[in-house]
Design a protein around this motif. Structure first.
Motif, PDB file in Angstrom:
ATOM      1  N   SER A 235      56.559  49.524  44.012  1.00  0.00           N
ATOM      2  CA  SER A 235      55.434  49.242  43.284  1.00  0.00           C
ATOM      3  C   SER A 235      54.217  49.434  44.136  1.00  0.00           C
ATOM      4  O   SER A 235      54.331  49.197  45.240  1.00  0.00           O
ATOM      5  N   ALA A 236      53.200  50.055  43.504  1.00  0.00           N
ATOM      6  CA  ALA A 236      51.869  50.162  44.522  1.00  0.00           C
ATOM      7  C   ALA A 236      51.145  48.919  44.555  1.00  0.00           C
ATOM      8  O   ALA A 236      51.052  48.060  43.460  1.00  0.00           O
ATOM      9  N   SER A 237      50.938  48.645  45.636  1.00  0.00           N
ATOM     10  CA  SER A 237      50.194  47.500  46.152  1.00  0.00           C
ATOM     11  C   SER A 237      48.842  47.257  45.589  1.00  0.00           C
ATOM     12  O   SER A 237      48.136  48.328  45.602  1.00  0.00           O
ATOM     13  N   VAL A 238      48.300  46.103  44.903  1.00  0.00           N
ATOM     14  CA  VAL A 238      46.931  45.861  44.455  1.00  0.00           C
ATOM     15  C   VAL A 238      46.637  44.546  45.101  1.00  0.00           C
ATOM     16  O   VAL A 238      47.211  43.626  45.105  1.00  0.00           O
ATOM     17  N   ASP A 239      45.472  44.818  45.605  1.00  0.00           N
ATOM     18  CA  ASP A 239      44.619  43.484  46.294  1.00  0.00           C
ATOM     19  C   ASP A 239      43.585  42.948  45.441  1.00  0.00           C
ATOM     20  O   ASP A 239      42.723  43.809  44.918  1.00  0.00           O
ATOM     21  N   ALA A 240      43.517  41.607  45.206  1.00  0.00           N
ATOM     22  CA  ALA A 240      42.290  41.096  44.306  1.00  0.00           C
ATOM     23  C   ALA A 240      41.010  40.302  45.419  1.00  0.00           C
ATOM     24  O   ALA A 240      41.742  39.504  46.183  1.00  0.00           O
ATOM     25  N   LEU A 254      41.730  37.065  47.381  1.00  0.00           N
ATOM     26  CA  LEU A 254      42.585  36.108  46.422  1.00  0.00           C
ATOM     27  C   LEU A 254      43.947  36.030  46.323  1.00  0.00           C
ATOM     28  O   LEU A 254      44.394  35.080  46.030  1.00  0.00           O
ATOM     29  N   GLY A 255      44.547  37.349  46.213  1.00  0.00           N
ATOM     30  CA  GLY A 255      45.890  37.498  45.966  1.00  0.00           C
ATOM     31  C   GLY A 255      46.315  38.993  45.975  1.00  0.00           C
ATOM     32  O   GLY A 255      45.566  40.067  46.182  1.00  0.00           O
ATOM     33  N   GLU A 256      47.667  38.947  46.486  1.00  0.00           N
ATOM     34  CA  GLU A 256      48.151  40.354  46.426  1.00  0.00           C
ATOM     35  C   GLU A 256      49.525  40.565  45.380  1.00  0.00           C
ATOM     36  O   GLU A 256      50.275  39.835  45.484  1.00  0.00           O
ATOM     37  N   GLY A 257      49.164  41.644  44.625  1.00  0.00           N
ATOM     38  CA  GLY A 257      50.062  42.059  43.721  1.00  0.00           C
ATOM     39  C   GLY A 257      50.468  43.473  43.724  1.00  0.00           C
ATOM     40  O   GLY A 257      50.704  43.815  44.690  1.00  0.00           O
ATOM     41  N   HIS A 258      50.835  44.093  42.472  1.00  0.00           N
ATOM     42  CA  HIS A 258      51.520  45.224  42.196  1.00  0.00           C
ATOM     43  C   HIS A 258      51.125  45.668  40.987  1.00  0.00           C
ATOM     44  O   HIS A 258      50.849  44.932  40.120  1.00  0.00           O
ATOM     45  N   LEU A 259      50.841  46.763  40.848  1.00  0.00           N
ATOM     46  CA  LEU A 259      50.707  47.485  39.574  1.00  0.00           C
ATOM     47  C   LEU A 259      51.635  47.512  38.792  1.00  0.00           C
ATOM     48  O   LEU A 259      53.014  48.048  38.993  1.00  0.00           O
ATOM     49  N   SER A 260      51.479  47.069  37.379  1.00  0.00           N
ATOM     50  CA  SER A 260      52.492  46.919  36.326  1.00  0.00           C
ATOM     51  C   SER A 260      52.592  47.817  35.328  1.00  0.00           C
ATOM     52  O   SER A 260      53.554  48.335  34.761  1.00  0.00           O
ATOM     53  N   LEU A 261      51.362  48.130  34.566  1.00  0.00           N
ATOM     54  CA  LEU A 261      51.256  48.936  33.783  1.00  0.00           C
ATOM     55  C   LEU A 261      49.976  49.607  33.411  1.00  0.00           C
ATOM     56  O   LEU A 261      48.974  49.248  34.014  1.00  0.00           O
ATOM     57  N   ILE A 262      49.959  50.761  32.707  1.00  0.00           N
ATOM     58  CA  ILE A 262      48.800  51.422  32.438  1.00  0.00           C
ATOM     59  C   ILE A 262      48.374  51.451  30.618  1.00  0.00           C
ATOM     60  O   ILE A 262      49.903  51.245  30.208  1.00  0.00           O
ATOM     61  N   ASP A 263      47.359  51.586  30.263  1.00  0.00           N
ATOM     62  CA  ASP A 263      47.216  51.396  28.911  1.00  0.00           C
ATOM     63  C   ASP A 263      47.795  52.859  28.250  1.00  0.00           C
ATOM     64  O   ASP A 263      47.758  53.959  28.872  1.00  0.00           O
ATOM     65  N   TRP A 287      42.044  32.798  38.731  1.00  0.00           N
ATOM     66  CA  TRP A 287      41.843  31.871  37.380  1.00  0.00           C
ATOM     67  C   TRP A 287      41.534  32.617  36.237  1.00  0.00           C
ATOM     68  O   TRP A 287      40.812  33.652  36.393  1.00  0.00           O
ATOM     69  N   PRO A 288      42.137  32.329  35.136  1.00  0.00           N
ATOM     70  CA  PRO A 288      41.928  33.267  33.817  1.00  0.00           C
ATOM     71  C   PRO A 288      40.432  33.356  33.629  1.00  0.00           C
ATOM     72  O   PRO A 288      39.567  32.237  33.604  1.00  0.00           O
ATOM     73  N   GLY A 289      39.939  34.397  33.388  1.00  0.00           N
ATOM     74  CA  GLY A 289      38.635  34.854  32.821  1.00  0.00           C
ATOM     75  C   GLY A 289      37.443  35.045  34.123  1.00  0.00           C
ATOM     76  O   GLY A 289      36.493  35.617  34.309  1.00  0.00           O
ATOM     77  N   GLN A 290      38.290  35.132  35.297  1.00  0.00           N
ATOM     78  CA  GLN A 290      37.373  35.252  36.622  1.00  0.00           C
ATOM     79  C   GLN A 290      37.424  36.747  36.863  1.00  0.00           C
ATOM     80  O   GLN A 290      38.311  37.588  36.524  1.00  0.00           O
ATOM     81  N   LEU A 291      36.229  37.374  37.312  1.00  0.00           N
ATOM     82  CA  LEU A 291      35.827  38.570  37.644  1.00  0.00           C
ATOM     83  C   LEU A 291      36.128  38.774  39.120  1.00  0.00           C
ATOM     84  O   LEU A 291      35.838  37.980  40.212  1.00  0.00           O
ATOM     85  N   VAL A 292      37.060  40.111  39.407  1.00  0.00           N
ATOM     86  CA  VAL A 292      37.510  40.272  40.640  1.00  0.00           C
ATOM     87  C   VAL A 292      37.104  41.699  40.997  1.00  0.00           C
ATOM     88  O   VAL A 292      37.049  42.560  39.974  1.00  0.00           O
ATOM     89  N   THR A 293      37.222  42.010  42.339  1.00  0.00           N
ATOM     90  CA  THR A 293      37.433  43.493  42.740  1.00  0.00           C
ATOM     91  C   THR A 293      38.787  43.912  43.138  1.00  0.00           C
ATOM     92  O   THR A 293      39.258  43.064  44.045  1.00  0.00           O
TER      93      THR A 293
END
Length: 385
Positions: A235-240, A254-263, A287-293
């Motif tokens: 999975s491709a790494s995604v940082d927020a 804020l967090g390190e995750g992974h790409l899960s899906l595309i529309d 946090w839900p609703g938060q804007l991130v890069t």
């Protein structure tokens, strides 16, 4: 005597005038001015693996958020959780008044018992009528009527059981359990209030915090890249990040995750494709609703020749760099295969070449240079974005 003095004055004036004319019209002597070396700063080309990234703006979404509403009308008797409390799936949150439903359940159980007793008697009679009908002790009609009565009582027992099951379901609605593991939101109803199923507001919400998701949009040109990332085994790494800074000393990861899906479609109005990444969020920084890069690693350039943008110069037809050769510089044409605000990936030079990083404005091919005192710096480029 006077005439002689006048002649001397005239001759002296002529001599002075001749000297002045000669001084003004004589050719100037040519002086050779030694050419001075141009002070420059340099960097040494190194080879390194360069990750490529793409950034975008996203919003944090809960993977599972539920508004807790009553499924029956009734009085709210107890609230067993507090606002902001973390709860687990299945945990009891609140209870409603269940007295009328329990009474209906007891009544249904009594009716079932009555029907079962009648069925038992009817089965005994049916068995007796069957034996008598073999010897013509009772008519066939009497036996058939008894069989119908048994079937009727069996159906009545099943109906009673269905009423019991319905009452038990209604009774279960008086205890409200959490459907998800998450955090309780702000409560909108207090104990003692009469609740209705039609109430749109609900008691409160339970929102899953860990794991959590970030939804973001990228230009439609990124669709093939995203498809390749989704299809990859790893999975491709995604940082927020909080804010636009993703590389500097003030970057707030804020967090390190992974790409899960595309529309499944591209927005026709904006020309963008939506995608989603999933993050573990034990520290609850997202946090839900938060804007991130978001910053997604799209590729890695192996053994790339990376230089800062200040090294590459733009010519009329191509790019070039100044390479130090002894105490002079050569102009070397290069190809820029990738560039952004931080780095350029180039071809046309070799590892270890010393390139001019500052002072190019006064340089020409073959110009002498004076490398400033500090030692040549190795190229340490930031990851590509």
């Amino acid at each position: 005597m006077l005439i002689r003095r006048k002649m001397l004055l005239v001759v002296g004036g002529i001599v002075v005038l001749a000297i002045a004319v000669w001084a003004l019209t004589r050719p100037a002597k040519t002086r050779l001015v030694p050419s001075s070396a141009v002070p420059v700063r340099v960097m040494t080309v190194v080879e390194q693996d360069l990750p490529r990234y793409v950034t975008g703006i996203g919003s944090v979404l809960s993977l599972h958020s539920v508004v807790i509403r009553p499924q029956i009308d009734g009085i709210l008797t107890r609230l067993l959780v507090k606002e902001g409390q973390l709860v687990k799936a299945g945990e009891l949150l609140a209870t409603l008044d269940d007295r009328s439903i329990r009474a209906s359940l007891d009544q249904a159980k009594a009716q079932r018992g009555e029907s079962q007793a009648q069925l038992q008697v009817a089965l005994v009679n049916l068995k007796r009528y069957k034996l008598l009908s073999a010897d013509d002790g009772v008519s066939r009609q009497t036996y058939d009527q008894q069989q119908a009565l048994v079937n009727q009582l069996k159906a009545a027992v099943l109906g009673n059981q269905a009423a019991i099951d319905a009452a038990q379901v209604q009774l279960s609605y008086t205890q409200i359990h959490s459907p998800v593991t998450g955090r309780v939101g702000i409560r909108s109803v207090d104990e003692g209030n009469f609740l209705r199923m039609s109430d749109a507001q609900g008691l409160f919400s339970v929102t899953q915090i860990d794991p959590i998701a970030v939804e973001f949009s990228l230009p439609q040109q990124m669709l093939p890249t995203l498809q390749n990332l989704i299809a990859a085994q790893q999975s491709a790494s995604v940082d927020a990040y909080m804010g636009a800074d993703t590389d500097g000393p003030t970057a707030n990861l804020l967090g390190e995750g992974h790409l899960s899906l595309i529309d499944n479609q591209i927005s026709a109005t904006t020309g963008t494709i939506r995608a989603k990444a999933e993050f573990t969020n034990a520290a609850q920084k997202l946090w839900p609703g938060q804007l991130v890069t978001v910053k997604i690693q799209t590729a890695i350039d192996k053994d790339a020749l990376v230089v800062p943008p200040t090294i590459v110069q733009r010519g009329l037809d191509s790019h070039f760099v100044y390479r130090v050769n002894g105490d002079k510089v050569d102009i070397v044409p290069v190809q820029v295969s990738y560039q952004n605000s931080d780095v350029n990936v180039i071809r046309g030079v070799q590892v270890g070449d010393v390139l001019v990083s500052d002072g190019q404005s006064r340089l020409t091919a073959g110009a002498r240079v004076n490398i400033l005192k500090e030692a040549p710096q190795a190229v340490q480029a930031e990851p590509a974005s």
